[in-house]
Design a protein around this motif. Structure first.
Motif, short mmCIF file in Angstrom:
data_model
loop_
_atom_site.label_atom_id
_atom_site.label_comp_id
_atom_site.label_asym_id
_atom_site.label_seq_id
_atom_site.Cartn_x
_atom_site.Cartn_y
_atom_site.Cartn_z
N VAL A 191 -23.33 15.71 -5.82
CA VAL A 191 -22.99 14.30 -5.86
C VAL A 191 -21.43 14.51 -6.65
N ASP A 192 -20.82 13.86 -6.58
CA ASP A 192 -19.20 14.03 -6.28
C ASP A 192 -18.17 13.09 -6.99
N ASN A 193 -17.43 13.26 -7.49
CA ASN A 193 -16.50 12.01 -7.25
C ASN A 193 -14.72 12.46 -6.49
N LEU A 194 -14.20 11.12 -6.62
CA LEU A 194 -12.78 10.89 -5.77
C LEU A 194 -11.38 10.70 -7.34
N LYS A 195 -12.07 11.90 -8.27
CA LYS A 195 -11.06 11.55 -9.60
C LYS A 195 -10.77 10.78 -10.25
N ARG A 196 -10.02 10.27 -11.50
CA ARG A 196 -10.50 8.91 -12.36
C ARG A 196 -9.79 8.33 -11.63
N GLY A 197 -9.79 7.14 -11.23
CA GLY A 197 -8.93 5.52 -10.62
C GLY A 197 -9.36 5.81 -9.20
N GLY A 198 -10.08 6.82 -8.74
CA GLY A 198 -10.79 6.80 -7.14
C GLY A 198 -11.38 6.00 -6.62
N SER A 199 -11.68 4.89 -7.27
CA SER A 199 -12.44 3.52 -6.57
C SER A 199 -11.41 2.83 -5.05
N ASP A 200 -10.08 3.26 -5.90
CA ASP A 200 -8.83 2.74 -4.93
C ASP A 200 -8.58 3.14 -3.75
N TYR A 201 -8.92 5.01 -3.70
CA TYR A 201 -9.18 5.57 -2.62
C TYR A 201 -10.42 5.58 -2.10
N THR A 202 -11.30 5.30 -2.62
CA THR A 202 -12.40 4.67 -1.48
C THR A 202 -12.12 3.41 -0.40
N ALA A 203 -11.49 2.60 -1.45
CA ALA A 203 -10.91 1.51 -0.90
C ALA A 203 -10.38 1.70 0.41
N THR A 204 -9.11 2.67 0.66
CA THR A 204 -8.41 2.90 1.61
C THR A 204 -9.24 3.72 2.32
N LEU A 205 -10.24 4.57 2.12
CA LEU A 205 -10.22 5.73 2.98
C LEU A 205 -11.19 5.18 3.68
N CYS A 261 -3.73 7.68 -3.04
CA CYS A 261 -5.12 6.54 -2.13
C CYS A 261 -3.70 5.74 -0.83
N ILE A 262 -2.56 5.76 -1.24
CA ILE A 262 -1.98 5.06 0.82
C ILE A 262 -2.26 5.86 1.12
N LEU A 263 -2.83 7.42 1.11
CA LEU A 263 -2.29 8.44 2.18
C LEU A 263 -3.05 8.02 3.84
N PRO A 264 -3.93 7.61 3.17
CA PRO A 264 -5.22 7.01 4.59
C PRO A 264 -4.53 6.17 4.98
N ALA A 265 -3.86 5.35 3.84
CA ALA A 265 -3.99 3.36 4.92
C ALA A 265 -2.99 3.77 5.32
N GLN A 266 -1.81 4.68 5.53
CA GLN A 266 -0.49 4.80 5.70
C GLN A 266 -0.77 5.68 7.03
N GLN A 267 -2.00 6.73 7.72
CA GLN A 267 -2.14 7.80 8.85
C GLN A 267 -2.61 6.23 9.45
N LYS A 268 -3.30 4.87 9.26
CA LYS A 268 -3.83 4.26 10.06
C LYS A 268 -3.53 3.15 9.92
N ASN A 269 -2.18 3.03 9.39
CA ASN A 269 -1.49 1.62 9.11
C ASN A 269 -3.01 0.52 9.11
N VAL A 270 -2.98 1.28 7.65
CA VAL A 270 -4.10 -0.53 7.38
C VAL A 270 -2.43 -1.13 6.38
N PRO A 271 -2.42 -2.45 6.12
CA PRO A 271 -1.91 -3.51 5.45
C PRO A 271 -2.66 -3.08 3.70
N VAL A 272 -1.73 -2.25 2.59
CA VAL A 272 -2.63 -3.30 1.40
C VAL A 272 -2.22 -4.11 0.70
N ARG A 273 -3.21 -5.15 -0.06
CA ARG A 273 -2.43 -5.73 -0.70
C ARG A 273 -3.14 -5.32 -2.18
N LEU A 274 -2.40 -5.99 -2.62
CA LEU A 274 -2.45 -6.11 -4.68
C LEU A 274 -2.61 -7.21 -4.95
#
Ligand code: ADP
Ligand code: ASP
Ligand code: MG
Length: 439
Positions: A191-205, A261-274
């Motif tokens: 078990v590991d984690n995506l570092k602090r604030g990593g839930s945003d990263y989970t979502a874009t991944l 966290c923006i990188l995966p969304a950018q790679q696959k061109n998935v819009p991110v809305r805050l």
């Protein structure tokens, strides 16, 4: 499929979890909900883990009991029925039992990632039981079944995609899917984690892995602001940003987004809305591949920077000099943020000082080394066209009373970075807010 992520404050109180349910139900189509731990819980679990690592078992148990007591209240307010309250109590009993078992084990290693992971496991389990209580069809998905890291510690997007697609194929599209942000497995299966604030990263991944229609990141503010609202009073939300701009802001300190966290969304061109959980009607910020040239959009600041200057007369005409310097940083897996060069010196910055002493020792043969700690990178982000005049003038006119240690301009079209001593940070952000945004 729309991925909807809620941060710690959004799930931080029982009534907020009720609003989260309302927001989720208002999102059209199939949704996959990613939740952070209840705000404060990850900090507390890290503190428990530290006490445990330092051998203070009683301290760790004491903190665990206090945290448990907070969840007892949480459960009483989250559920309306006796059955719901019982299910919620079972959840917290089960995972706090697990925490106590971990804490009582003989010491093994510093950070106990499994212990820290309980925060997201508890919040998602409580939310899932809440959806059950109010008869919303829901599926509980363990992020540990699909969120994997590679050997180099980076997320394995291909593997995540493969595993997730298989799991999702077996779930009917009427159910709300609930999973944990932040937590994952490393390449050895631990078990590991995506570092602090990593839930945003989970979502874009996840968004990238399944090529979602959109990733929504719901937090406690109405979108990305033009300046750090924790430091500057008058800031305003930005309606639209490009992936490049949002990526720079996240990397250079805009806490609303995890740094990468923006990188995966950018790679696959998935819009991110805050969006703002506390004010769902607010427009928020939409991040897409659309560009809007010729505009300064926002300022962010990143602290804890160390500047290293290597001065050498041998640098003159010496090809290969920079390569040798960079190899030292590569050897210690320390990434460089800013670089400036002159004929006789090169200055660069790092944000990870773990191997600073080793790096300095290895750089010494190449020249005289100067080190400045406690520096901050102020990053001005926008879409700057090379022939646009006056951008530099506005920035430097604003900063006339602030000593600037390094400047990086032209590296990308989206970023002008300045290095200053952290003592000038607040003043710098304020004068730039006035000079660039008239705020
Ligand atoms: P969550 O728990 O939902 O992940 P975070 O605390 O990680 O929320 O991120 C939201 C916070 O980010 C805001 O409350 C705000 O203080 C901070 N923040 C820093 N810079 C910015 C910015 N440029 N725009 C908006 N929020 C920012
Ligand atoms: N709970 C984790 C943290 O506090 C992850 C997150 O909230 O995004 O860092
Ligand atoms: Mg966050």
């Amino acid at each position: 499929m729309i991925v909807v992520k809620f941060g710690g404050t959004s799930v931080g109180k029982p009534e907020r979890m009720h609003s989260v349910k309302d927001i989720v139900m208002s999102v059209p189509g199939q949704k996959l909900v990613v939740l952070s731990a209840v705000s404060g819980t990850t900090n507390e679990l890290i503190a428990i883990s530290d006490e445990f690592s330092n051998g203070n078992i009683e301290g760790a148990l004491d903190r665990t009991r206090k945290l448990y007591a907070q969840y007892v209240d949480f459960v009483q307010q989250l559920y309306a029925t006796e059955e719901g309250k019982q299910k919620g109590t079972d959840v917290i009993d089960r995972y706090f039992q697990q925490i106590e078992t971990l804490v009582k084990q003989p010491f093994y290693g510093k950070a106990n990632k499994l212990l820290v992971a309980q925060g997201e496991i508890i919040s998602t389990s409580l939310f899932y039981e809440y959806l059950n209580e109010i008869r919303v069809p829901a599926v509980f998905l363990s992020a540990l079944d699909f969120m994997y890291l590679k050997d180099n510690g980076e997320p394995d997007l291909e593997l995540i995609s493969e595993k997730l697609r298989k799991i999702l194929a077996g779930i009917d599209d009427k159910s709300v899917i609930v999973t944990q942000g932040y937590i994952c497995r490393n390449s050895s299966g631990g078990v590991d984690n995506l570092k602090r604030g990593g839930s945003d990263y989970t979502a874009t991944l996840i968004g990238a892995a399944i090529k979602a229609e959109e990733v929504q990141i719901w937090t406690d503010i109405d979108g990305m602001h033009n300046n750090d609202p924790r430091i500057v009073e008058n800031t305003m939300p930005i309606a639209e940003l490009s992936f490049e701009e949002a990526g720079e802001l996240a990397y250079f300190g805009a806490k609303i987004l995890h740094p990468t966290c923006i990188l995966p969304a950018q790679q696959k061109n998935v819009p991110v809305r805050l969006k703002n959980t506390l004010n769902p009607a607010a427009r928020g910020t939409l991040i897409t591949s659309n560009k809007n040239p010729d505009a300064i959009k926002a300022i962010a600041v990143k602290d804890g920077i160390t500047a290293i200057k290597i001065k050498s007369t041998r640098m003159i005409l010496a090809y290969g000099f920079l390569r040798k310097i960079f190899e030292v940083f590569e050897k210690y897996q320390t990434s460089i943020d800013m670089i400036t060069t002159s004929e006789v010196a090169v200055s660069l910055t790092i944000d990870e000082p773990t191997y600073l002493n080793e790096i300095i020792e290895e750089l010494k043969p190449y020249g005289t080394i100067e080190v400045d700690k406690n520096q901050s990178i102020v990053c001005i982000v926008g879409d700057f066209v090379a022939d646009k005049k006056g951008v530099g003038k506005d920035i430097f006119a604003s900063l006339e009373d602030i000593p600037v240690r390094m400047i990086s301009y032209g590296g990308s079209k989206n970023n002008i970075s300045l290095l200053i001593d952290t003592i000038y940070k607040t003043e710098a952000l304020k004068v730039l807010n006035k000079g660039l945004f008239n705020l």
